[in-house]
Design a protein around this motif. Structure first.
Motif, mmCIF file in Angstrom:
data_model
loop_
_atom_site.group_PDB
_atom_site.id
_atom_site.type_symbol
_atom_site.label_atom_id
_atom_site.label_comp_id
_atom_site.label_asym_id
_atom_site.label_seq_id
_atom_site.Cartn_x
_atom_site.Cartn_y
_atom_site.Cartn_z
ATOM 1 N N THR A 449 -5.790 -8.792 7.903
ATOM 2 C CA THR A 449 -5.210 -7.446 7.993
ATOM 3 C C THR A 449 -3.694 -7.506 8.006
ATOM 4 O OG1 THR A 449 -7.147 -6.627 9.190
ATOM 5 C CG2 THR A 449 -5.116 -5.351 9.391
ATOM 6 N N TRP A 450 -3.123 -8.384 8.797
ATOM 7 C CA TRP A 450 -1.660 -8.476 8.881
ATOM 8 C C TRP A 450 -1.056 -9.023 7.591
ATOM 9 C CZ3 TRP A 450 1.889 -6.810 12.355
ATOM 10 C CH2 TRP A 450 1.394 -6.272 13.540
ATOM 11 N N LEU A 451 -1.703 -10.018 6.994
ATOM 12 C CA LEU A 451 -1.182 -10.544 5.737
ATOM 13 C C LEU A 451 -1.265 -9.493 4.642
ATOM 14 C CD1 LEU A 451 -2.639 -14.185 5.702
ATOM 15 C CD2 LEU A 451 -0.303 -13.468 6.232
ATOM 16 N N MET A 452 -2.334 -8.703 4.654
ATOM 17 C CA MET A 452 -2.472 -7.654 3.649
ATOM 18 C C MET A 452 -1.373 -6.616 3.786
ATOM 19 S SD MET A 452 -4.026 -6.505 1.074
ATOM 20 C CE MET A 452 -4.175 -4.972 0.161
ATOM 21 N N SER A 453 -0.981 -6.306 5.008
ATOM 22 C CA SER A 453 0.110 -5.343 5.199
ATOM 23 C C SER A 453 1.419 -5.877 4.617
ATOM 24 C CB SER A 453 0.274 -5.021 6.686
ATOM 25 O OG SER A 453 0.691 -6.169 7.414
ATOM 26 N N LEU A 454 1.660 -7.186 4.749
ATOM 27 C CA LEU A 454 2.849 -7.785 4.138
ATOM 28 C C LEU A 454 2.761 -7.751 2.613
ATOM 29 C CD1 LEU A 454 3.373 -10.921 6.429
ATOM 30 C CD2 LEU A 454 4.612 -8.763 6.506
ATOM 31 N N VAL A 455 1.576 -8.006 2.084
ATOM 32 C CA VAL A 455 1.394 -7.982 0.631
ATOM 33 C C VAL A 455 1.620 -6.573 0.085
ATOM 34 C CG1 VAL A 455 -0.327 -8.228 -1.205
ATOM 35 C CG2 VAL A 455 -0.130 -9.982 0.560
ATOM 36 N N ILE A 456 1.151 -5.567 0.798
ATOM 37 C CA ILE A 456 1.326 -4.180 0.348
ATOM 38 C C ILE A 456 2.800 -3.858 0.169
ATOM 39 C CG2 ILE A 456 1.101 -1.769 1.089
ATOM 40 C CD1 ILE A 456 -1.569 -2.519 2.353
ATOM 41 N N ASN A 457 3.627 -4.293 1.103
ATOM 42 C CA ASN A 457 5.048 -3.944 1.057
ATOM 43 C C ASN A 457 5.864 -4.900 0.200
ATOM 44 O OD1 ASN A 457 7.924 -4.343 2.866
ATOM 45 N ND2 ASN A 457 7.392 -2.279 2.155
ATOM 46 N N ILE A 458 5.622 -6.205 0.312
ATOM 47 C CA ILE A 458 6.484 -7.193 -0.339
ATOM 48 C C ILE A 458 6.026 -7.506 -1.758
ATOM 49 C CG2 ILE A 458 7.311 -9.577 -0.212
ATOM 50 C CD1 ILE A 458 7.207 -9.341 2.820
ATOM 51 N N VAL A 459 4.728 -7.636 -1.957
ATOM 52 C CA VAL A 459 4.205 -8.017 -3.268
ATOM 53 C C VAL A 459 3.933 -6.795 -4.139
ATOM 54 C CG1 VAL A 459 2.358 -9.252 -4.469
ATOM 55 C CG2 VAL A 459 3.211 -10.104 -2.284
ATOM 56 N N ARG A 460 3.272 -5.787 -3.557
ATOM 57 C CA ARG A 460 2.910 -4.599 -4.333
ATOM 58 C C ARG A 460 4.005 -3.542 -4.360
ATOM 59 N NH1 ARG A 460 -2.484 -5.306 -6.034
ATOM 60 N NH2 ARG A 460 -2.883 -7.491 -5.550
ATOM 61 N N HIS A 461 5.083 -3.766 -3.614
ATOM 62 C CA HIS A 461 6.240 -2.857 -3.582
ATOM 63 C C HIS A 461 5.848 -1.446 -3.161
ATOM 64 C CE1 HIS A 461 8.307 -6.112 -5.594
ATOM 65 N NE2 HIS A 461 7.464 -6.051 -6.605
ATOM 66 N N GLN A 462 4.885 -1.352 -2.256
ATOM 67 C CA GLN A 462 4.486 -0.057 -1.722
ATOM 68 C C GLN A 462 5.346 0.289 -0.503
ATOM 69 O OE1 GLN A 462 2.211 1.905 -3.221
ATOM 70 N NE2 GLN A 462 1.862 0.335 -4.800
ATOM 71 N N SER A 463 5.198 1.501 -0.052
ATOM 72 C CA SER A 463 6.004 1.984 1.064
ATOM 73 C C SER A 463 5.713 1.183 2.332
ATOM 74 C CB SER A 463 5.722 3.471 1.302
ATOM 75 O OG SER A 463 6.311 3.919 2.502
ATOM 76 N N LEU A 464 6.759 1.004 3.130
ATOM 77 C CA LEU A 464 6.592 0.320 4.409
ATOM 78 C C LEU A 464 5.687 1.124 5.336
ATOM 79 C CD1 LEU A 464 7.385 -2.064 6.228
ATOM 80 C CD2 LEU A 464 9.389 -0.755 6.939
ATOM 81 N N LEU A 465 5.735 2.433 5.214
ATOM 82 C CA LEU A 465 4.865 3.286 6.040
ATOM 83 C C LEU A 465 3.399 3.057 5.695
ATOM 84 C CD1 LEU A 465 6.870 6.657 6.046
ATOM 85 C CD2 LEU A 465 6.713 4.934 7.878
ATOM 86 N N LEU A 466 3.103 2.855 4.407
ATOM 87 C CA LEU A 466 1.723 2.583 4.009
ATOM 88 C C LEU A 466 1.247 1.255 4.598
ATOM 89 C CD1 LEU A 466 -0.724 3.409 2.308
ATOM 90 C CD2 LEU A 466 0.301 2.177 0.380
ATOM 91 N N ALA A 467 2.112 0.246 4.584
ATOM 92 C CA ALA A 467 1.748 -1.048 5.167
ATOM 93 C C ALA A 467 1.518 -0.929 6.671
ATOM 94 C CB ALA A 467 2.840 -2.070 4.871
ATOM 95 N N ILE A 468 2.388 -0.181 7.331
ATOM 96 C CA ILE A 468 2.224 0.014 8.778
ATOM 97 C C ILE A 468 0.952 0.800 9.071
ATOM 98 C CG2 ILE A 468 3.234 1.101 10.813
ATOM 99 C CD1 ILE A 468 5.985 0.489 9.652
ATOM 100 N N GLY A 469 0.674 1.821 8.241
ATOM 101 C CA GLY A 469 -0.541 2.605 8.435
ATOM 102 C C GLY A 469 -1.796 1.758 8.273
ATOM 103 N N PHE A 470 -1.772 0.848 7.306
ATOM 104 C CA PHE A 470 -2.934 -0.027 7.098
ATOM 105 C C PHE A 470 -3.180 -0.914 8.311
ATOM 106 C CE2 PHE A 470 -4.747 -4.086 5.756
ATOM 107 C CZ PHE A 470 -5.850 -3.681 5.031
#
Length: 805
Positions: A449-470
């Protein structure tokens, strides 16, 4: 052929269809083929990915109603337990993994290491210092849609790259997930086999408490002992067994719902979760970990993604596994609501008498199949950690006896067997083993779960809020289960914590020692200016043959080379510095694997070859490596003379170039398989080839032949003979260099590796001395580099080196 291969074939077709009806017919045929491939992979995935998840009904309700909850049983509590199971399966297995996590693949691969690999490629997270600019030009390095360099880096990426301590912390976090996954590989067979055998207490009337663990141990020993035989001969039985198991629990679930309590469908409402906790209170929260056991094994959907791809896994889970499990848990709840005293044996008690023995046999087979899948996944995790220099050298076996893409590691197999037997005999109770198994599986999911949140923001260039929400949504659910498991640590939950701590100390010590050793080599590498002053002969006697010097350095001359020359001032006429390294990608295409370059002027006959592997690649050092190396060097020599080594044929990294497979590859030299016992045995030349003879004396040839006859591993190797094409070369020096290369190969190859003794400096801290000493101990007692590289002993030369790091 999998669905991805079918897609590539369809995309590669360039046939022009002039008529609309013909195009429609072709599209229909392609669509049917893709559907067949999808259904076939979905069928196969049922036998490997979902065994662990599908056998959970054997012990979930018993774990929920253990301890004090044995005395708090009524219909509302039973319905509340089923409601918890339903929503846990829906939120974690269906929403998190089947819908979200399967999209976080690394070029088709999944798992904890795959997430870490993506982070290492998109940010400066990796601690291994052997990165090269040419690595980023690999076709698998950047995923489409994730490599937009025009997007400014996120604040999270800047923070991690700025703080040096965050990189070791991230590595430790990843190793925690890997260690817990190894614990799962030992605990899952114990609980699944023990739970399946416990049905004998009902029909066989076994009252001896030691008999069930004994039978379970016999099955476990058989399961692990047969691992070395491979799984290809019985693998075709895995999907039918699991399909039969899923259909059995599906049918039994529907039967129980209709016969005992059709009103159980009301428990799908989350209102009954409130009723569950209002009645059970603190005891319900303490046993919440039993509910989590219904999703153990879900991580396999993502970890083994590379074998079956996204679409087949989603089809299998959503259309078969998920509904069968829901109906089974619903049927058990309906049965227990009218038979409250049957909770300790709820699964087998809910089976109609006429179906008991068939279901029991299928349950035992399903437990074995599920254990086989988990054990294979554990081997894969260890292999990936070893690729990132986070695990001691082990022997990874990959042959035709195993399923394609899977690996067998003997050392890990016996470690898992010992842990499983100790757990089965030591506890003898599936509830206590379930606490340990649940904690290990939960921590793996928490790390993901935590690694996926990093991937959402750093790799997929999605919003930091989306990563935090996940991480807040799924992390809070997992923390809730984890808080419940904290009360179970004295009752068996301490086992994965202790085991993972031991594994992590070993893994981090190996990584730390490997990194320090590499930095020591970098600091003490030989100056190129000093090499140039020696002249073409290097100030020594150049003898016939091909010298392959293995080094971990991707650049520079290793100190072991000069250490060898100091003690014995003679070396081979052609020298190749070979570096085998791992690139943070799942797999490197064969045509991009070899990075060839030259060390010094042409007259020195010094070359460098960097063999790049992905973390899922299994390096197999067979005789073909020597042949491919010679062909690649010959290709590089010719491309360099043509002035195109840095153009369309390859990408330049300093003085190095990627020698790609092209139309000309393999045509610079003529290659044939020698029918005699040695390469020199045949005196005939191929048509259109120049005669190249070995410069070895007859006495040395005879002595070499005698040694080769005494070495079985050499007798089984293919004998390849090279000849130089009889053509006109623009530059006569090219012909001379190619002839010398063929002559050196004809004389034979020798492998030079370092025999290292690593010690900590006398003024190092206690923690560093302990880590380095542990690393040195592991190096002495694990597989040697020669074994891992499969180097014949007759061709091996070891150079002693002392490292004070």
């Amino acid at each position: 052929m999998n669905s991805d291969d079918a897609d590539r074939d369809n995309r590669g077709s360039s046939t022009v269809v002039p008529y609309g009806s013909q195009r429609s017919s072709s599209t229909t045929v392609d669509g049917r083929f893709q559907r067949k491939a999808l259904l076939f992979l979905s069928y196969q995935s049922l036998g490997y990915l979902f065994g662990d998840l599908s056998t959970s009904p054997l012990y979930v309700y018993q774990s929920i109603f253990a301890g004090k909850l044995q005395h708090i049983q009524n219909e509302e509590v039973i319905f509340g337990a089923f409601s918890l199971i339903f929503w846990t399966l829906s939120l974690i297995s269906l929403l998190k993994y089947a819908i979200i996590m399967l999209n976080a693949d690394d070029n088709g691969e999944g798992g904890t290491i795959a997430l870490y690999s993506q982070l290492c490629r998109n940010a400066k997270f990796c601690l291994l210092p052997n990165h090269q600019a040419s690595d980023e030009e690999l076709s698998a390095y950047h995923k489409p849609g994730c490599s937009n360099r025009s997007i400014p880096p996120s604040p999270l990426k800047k923070f991690v790259e700025k703080h040096k301590r965050s990189k070791p912390a991230l590595l430790l976090f990843v190793l925690l997930g890997a260690c817990m996954a190894i614990c799962v590989g030992a605990l899952m067979p114990a609980i699944s086999v023990l739970s399946s055998v416990e049905g004998l207490r009902i029909e066989a009337k076994i009252t001896d408490n030691s008999m069930i663990p004994f039978i379970s141990c016999v099955l476990l020993v058989g399961l692990f002992v047969l691992q070395h035989r491979g799984a290809d001969k019985v693998a075709f039985m895995f999907p039918p067994i699991m399909i039969l198991w899923l259909l059995s629990i599906f049918a039994v679930g529907i039967y129980n719902v209709i016969k005992w309590n059709p009103r159980v469908y009301k428990a799908l409402s989350p209102y009954y979760i409130y009723k569950f906790f209002s009645v059970t209170g603190k005891d319900g929260w303490a046993n919440l970990g039993g509910v989590f056991l219904c999703v153990t094994g879900t991580e396999a959907m993502f970890a083994d993604l590379g074998y079956y791809r996204q679409a087949p896994i989603r089809v299998s889970f959503c259309c078969v596994v998920y509904p069968c499990l829901i109906l089974q848990y619903m049927g058990q709840a309906a049965f227990l609501s009218k038979n409250l005293s049957a909770v300790p044996i709820s699964f087998y008690a809910s089976i109609p008498d006429i179906l008991f023995w068939p279901v029991f046999v299928v349950a035992a087979l399903a437990a074995i199949v599920a254990s086989q899948g988990v054990i294979s996944s554990t081997f894969s995790i260890v292999q990936q950690c070893h690729a990132f220099e986070c695990f001691p050298r082990v022997k990874a076996v990959h042959s035709r006896r195993w399923i394609h893409g899977q690996t067998y590691i003997p050392e890990i197999n016996w470690v898992l067997l010992i842990i499983s037997l100790v757990m089965t005999v030591g506890f003898g109770d599936k509830n206590h083993i379930g606490y340990a198994y649940g904690i290990a599986s939960l921590i793996v999911m928490f790390v993901t779960t935590w690694l996926m949140s990093l991937v959402i923001n750093i790799v997929r260039h999605q919003s930091l809020l989306l990563a935090i929400g996940f991480v807040l949504f799924f992390g809070s659910i997992e923390v809730l289960f984890l808080s419940s498991y904290c009360t179970k640590i004295p009752k068996g939950g301490w086992v994965p914590l202790v085991l993972s701590a031991l594994f992590m100390v070993v893994m981090y010590a190996w990584h730390y020692g490997s990194r320090k050793k590499y930095l020591f080599d970098m600091h003490n590498k030989v100056s190129m200016k000093w090499i140039l002053t020696l002249g073409p002969s290097l100030g020594i006697v150049r003898v016939p043959g091909l010298g392959l010097i293995y080094t971990e350095l991707a650049t520079g001359i290793p100190a072991s080379f000069t250490h060898f020359l100091t003690n014995l001032p003679a070396f081979y006429q052609v020298v190749v510095f070979v570096c085998i390294k791992t690139v943070p990608v799942p797999s490197v295409p064969h045509k991009e694997r070899y990075l060839i370059g030259r060390v010094g002027p042409k007259s020195f006959r010094l070359y460098r070859c960097i063999v790049r592997n992905g973390y899922k690649d299994v390096y197999s050092h067979e005789n073909d490596f020597e042949n491919e190396l010679v062909m690649s060097i010959a290709e590089y020599i010719q491309l360099e003379a043509e002035g195109c080594s840095g153009s369309q044929e390859g990408s330049v990294d300093g003085r190095m170039a990627v020698v790609r497979t092209s139309g000309k590859f393999g045509t610079r030299l003529l290659m044939s398989e020698s029918a005699s016992g040695s390469e020199e045995g045949s005196s005939t030349s191929l048509p259109g080839a120049l005669t190249v003879t070995s410069s070895k004396s007859p006495a040395l040839k005879k002595l070499q032949s005698m040694y080769e006859q005494e070495s079985p591993e050499l007798n089984n190797r293919r004998r390849i003979r090279f000849e130089l094409i009889n053509t006109i070369y623009k530059d006569p020096r090219v012909k001379e260099e190619l002839m010398e290369l063929v002559e050196a190969k004809r004389a034979g190859a020798a492998y030079v590796i370092g025999h290292s003794h690593v010690k900590a400096k006398w003024n190092s801290s206690f923690l560093k001395q302990f880590t380095i000493n542990l690393y040195s101990f592991l190096r002495k007692n694990c597989r040697s580099p020669a074994v891992g590289l499969n180097i014949p002993h007759i061709c091996l030369i070891k150079v002693g080196m002392n490292y004070h790091v």
